[in-house]
Design a protein around this motif. Structure first.
Motif, PDB file in Angstrom:
ATOM      1  N   GLU A 182      53.170  75.696  27.599  1.00  0.00           N
ATOM      2  CA  GLU A 182      54.279  76.437  28.201  1.00  0.00           C
ATOM      3  C   GLU A 182      54.680  75.835  29.550  1.00  0.00           C
ATOM      4  O   GLU A 182      55.866  75.738  29.867  1.00  0.00           O
ATOM      5  CB  GLU A 182      53.882  77.902  28.387  1.00  0.00           C
ATOM      6  CG  GLU A 182      55.017  78.771  28.926  1.00  0.00           C
ATOM      7  CD  GLU A 182      54.627  80.225  29.044  1.00  0.00           C
ATOM      8  OE1 GLU A 182      55.406  81.006  29.620  1.00  0.00           O
ATOM      9  OE2 GLU A 182      53.535  80.591  28.554  1.00  0.00           O
ATOM     10  N   LEU A 183      53.697  75.411  30.323  1.00  0.00           N
ATOM     11  CA  LEU A 183      53.997  74.774  31.611  1.00  0.00           C
ATOM     12  C   LEU A 183      54.760  73.466  31.424  1.00  0.00           C
ATOM     13  O   LEU A 183      55.721  73.184  32.153  1.00  0.00           O
ATOM     14  CB  LEU A 183      52.693  74.505  32.374  1.00  0.00           C
ATOM     15  CG  LEU A 183      52.010  75.709  33.014  1.00  0.00           C
ATOM     16  CD1 LEU A 183      50.631  75.316  33.546  1.00  0.00           C
ATOM     17  CD2 LEU A 183      52.865  76.288  34.133  1.00  0.00           C
ATOM     18  N   LEU A 184      54.347  72.663  30.449  1.00  0.00           N
ATOM     19  CA  LEU A 184      55.041  71.397  30.192  1.00  0.00           C
ATOM     20  C   LEU A 184      56.472  71.627  29.733  1.00  0.00           C
ATOM     21  O   LEU A 184      57.400  70.916  30.148  1.00  0.00           O
ATOM     22  CB  LEU A 184      54.280  70.585  29.137  1.00  0.00           C
ATOM     23  CG  LEU A 184      52.978  69.916  29.595  1.00  0.00           C
ATOM     24  CD1 LEU A 184      52.241  69.321  28.408  1.00  0.00           C
ATOM     25  CD2 LEU A 184      53.258  68.852  30.649  1.00  0.00           C
ATOM     26  N   GLN A 185      56.671  72.614  28.877  1.00  0.00           N
ATOM     27  CA  GLN A 185      58.018  72.921  28.405  1.00  0.00           C
ATOM     28  C   GLN A 185      58.885  73.433  29.547  1.00  0.00           C
ATOM     29  O   GLN A 185      60.065  73.083  29.651  1.00  0.00           O
ATOM     30  CB  GLN A 185      57.951  73.937  27.264  1.00  0.00           C
ATOM     31  CG  GLN A 185      57.339  73.373  25.983  1.00  0.00           C
ATOM     32  CD  GLN A 185      57.112  74.430  24.924  1.00  0.00           C
ATOM     33  OE1 GLN A 185      56.966  75.617  25.222  1.00  0.00           O
ATOM     34  NE2 GLN A 185      57.062  74.013  23.663  1.00  0.00           N
ATOM     35  N   HIS A 186      58.302  74.281  30.412  1.00  0.00           N
ATOM     36  CA  HIS A 186      59.049  74.797  31.565  1.00  0.00           C
ATOM     37  C   HIS A 186      59.385  73.668  32.527  1.00  0.00           C
ATOM     38  O   HIS A 186      60.510  73.589  33.042  1.00  0.00           O
ATOM     39  CB  HIS A 186      58.220  75.867  32.275  1.00  0.00           C
ATOM     40  CG  HIS A 186      58.934  76.529  33.414  1.00  0.00           C
ATOM     41  ND1 HIS A 186      60.155  77.163  33.265  1.00  0.00           N
ATOM     42  CD2 HIS A 186      58.606  76.651  34.739  1.00  0.00           C
ATOM     43  CE1 HIS A 186      60.540  77.646  34.431  1.00  0.00           C
ATOM     44  NE2 HIS A 186      59.633  77.339  35.326  1.00  0.00           N
ATOM     45  N   TRP A 187      58.417  72.777  32.758  1.00  0.00           N
ATOM     46  CA  TRP A 187      58.672  71.622  33.622  1.00  0.00           C
ATOM     47  C   TRP A 187      59.787  70.756  33.048  1.00  0.00           C
ATOM     48  O   TRP A 187      60.643  70.266  33.781  1.00  0.00           O
ATOM     49  CB  TRP A 187      57.392  70.792  33.761  1.00  0.00           C
ATOM     50  CG  TRP A 187      57.543  69.650  34.721  1.00  0.00           C
ATOM     51  CD1 TRP A 187      57.318  69.647  36.062  1.00  0.00           C
ATOM     52  CD2 TRP A 187      57.993  68.317  34.399  1.00  0.00           C
ATOM     53  NE1 TRP A 187      57.585  68.421  36.597  1.00  0.00           N
ATOM     54  CE2 TRP A 187      58.003  67.586  35.596  1.00  0.00           C
ATOM     55  CE3 TRP A 187      58.379  67.697  33.221  1.00  0.00           C
ATOM     56  CZ2 TRP A 187      58.380  66.249  35.653  1.00  0.00           C
ATOM     57  CZ3 TRP A 187      58.763  66.360  33.263  1.00  0.00           C
ATOM     58  CH2 TRP A 187      58.756  65.647  34.468  1.00  0.00           C
ATOM     59  N   SER A 188      59.776  70.577  31.736  1.00  0.00           N
ATOM     60  CA  SER A 188      60.793  69.762  31.081  1.00  0.00           C
ATOM     61  C   SER A 188      62.193  70.343  31.287  1.00  0.00           C
ATOM     62  O   SER A 188      63.156  69.608  31.547  1.00  0.00           O
ATOM     63  CB  SER A 188      60.484  69.650  29.581  1.00  0.00           C
ATOM     64  OG  SER A 188      61.444  68.871  28.915  1.00  0.00           O
ATOM     65  N   GLN A 189      62.305  71.658  31.199  1.00  0.00           N
ATOM     66  CA  GLN A 189      63.599  72.311  31.403  1.00  0.00           C
ATOM     67  C   GLN A 189      64.076  72.152  32.843  1.00  0.00           C
ATOM     68  O   GLN A 189      65.244  71.835  33.092  1.00  0.00           O
ATOM     69  CB  GLN A 189      63.488  73.788  31.037  1.00  0.00           C
ATOM     70  CG  GLN A 189      63.234  74.035  29.551  1.00  0.00           C
ATOM     71  CD  GLN A 189      62.826  75.468  29.258  1.00  0.00           C
ATOM     72  OE1 GLN A 189      62.580  76.263  30.169  1.00  0.00           O
ATOM     73  NE2 GLN A 189      62.750  75.809  27.978  1.00  0.00           N
ATOM     74  N   LEU A 190      63.181  72.380  33.784  1.00  0.00           N
ATOM     75  CA  LEU A 190      63.545  72.227  35.195  1.00  0.00           C
ATOM     76  C   LEU A 190      63.905  70.775  35.508  1.00  0.00           C
ATOM     77  O   LEU A 190      64.849  70.505  36.267  1.00  0.00           O
ATOM     78  CB  LEU A 190      62.385  72.669  36.087  1.00  0.00           C
ATOM     79  CG  LEU A 190      62.050  74.162  36.094  1.00  0.00           C
ATOM     80  CD1 LEU A 190      60.793  74.414  36.921  1.00  0.00           C
ATOM     81  CD2 LEU A 190      63.220  74.972  36.648  1.00  0.00           C
ATOM     82  N   ASN A 191      63.177  69.842  34.930  1.00  0.00           N
ATOM     83  CA  ASN A 191      63.433  68.429  35.173  1.00  0.00           C
ATOM     84  C   ASN A 191      64.795  68.008  34.645  1.00  0.00           C
ATOM     85  O   ASN A 191      65.465  67.156  35.224  1.00  0.00           O
ATOM     86  CB  ASN A 191      62.343  67.585  34.517  1.00  0.00           C
ATOM     87  CG  ASN A 191      62.486  66.118  34.817  1.00  0.00           C
ATOM     88  OD1 ASN A 191      62.378  65.686  35.965  1.00  0.00           O
ATOM     89  ND2 ASN A 191      62.752  65.321  33.786  1.00  0.00           N
TER      90      ASN A 191
END
Length: 216
Positions: A182-191
């Motif tokens: 979930e953290l990686l997916q959230h980071w991907s969206q923010l990035n």
């Protein structure tokens, strides 16, 4: 128009575009947007995707969460060494173009006003905006992913990685592991949002360059 101004405009525009999404830097996993579009989705793929699966496909990653955050941390470090410098160079080029055109009229005074300042300062602002965006919106996610990636570093350095963990520590590690995807997916969206900033800067710089060429 002087050649130096056109060179500055080209560097400013291309630099913003490179920072946003550059396919020529594939050795560094591509540009900022490429990390979200290609790198992270591929990192969290399952060991084998069923032939009948459709995108987006979600399943258990084919590698451990520790390895996932190690790979993310490597991508993060590489990007942090490359893209700020590219953004700085393109911003300096845009500022030079602003200085060189300071006495030139704008072709669209209803958009730019009476000088080029608004246009080029906006381009610089959007391009350098990746730094405050990272600090304000991505810091918490970055910190959690970094902490997970470096979780065992101290134990490995001390040679105590094989020590028996308490039940509380095991529960804590299990909880941290469950949050990684979930953290990686959230980071991907923010990035991906962050990548739009230098892309907007490139668009503004390109518009300024084309507009300046038509000045009589």
């Amino acid at each position: 128009m002087a050649t130096d101004v056109r060179i500055a405009q080209a560097i400013g525009t291309l630099g913003c575009t490179v920072a946003a999404n550059d396919q020529t830097l594939t050795v560094y996993q591509g540009g900022i947007a490429t990390l979200s579009i290609m790198s992270i989705p591929n990192l969290i793929l399952p060991a084998r995707r069923p032939p009948s699966a459709t995108l987006p496909f979600h399943d258990t990653p084919g590698t451990s969460t520790t390895h996932l955050t190690h790979q993310w941390f490597d991508l993060y470090n590489r990007g942090s060494r490359i893209f700020p410098g590219i953004s700085a160079v393109s911003s300096l080029a845009n500022l030079y173009a602003l200085w060189a055109l300071r006495d030139s009229p704008t072709p669209a005074p209803d958009i730019f006003g009476s000088s080029w300042s608004t246009c080029y300062l906006l381009a610089v602002g959007f391009t350098l905006g990746i730094a405050p965006f990272t600090g304000i919106f991505m810091q918490k996610t970055n910190a959690k992913l970094m902490a997970h990636a470096k979780r065992d570093d101290a134990a490995i350095a001390e040679g105590t990685e094989d020590m028996v963990l308490s039940s509380q520590e095991k529960a804590k590690r299990t909880r941290e592991d469950s949050e990684v995807i979930e953290l990686l997916q959230h980071w991907s969206q923010l990035n991906l949002i962050r990548a739009a900033l230098p892309l907007v800067g490139a668009g503004i710089g390109f518009y300024a360059a084309v507009s300046s060429w038509i000045i009589p």
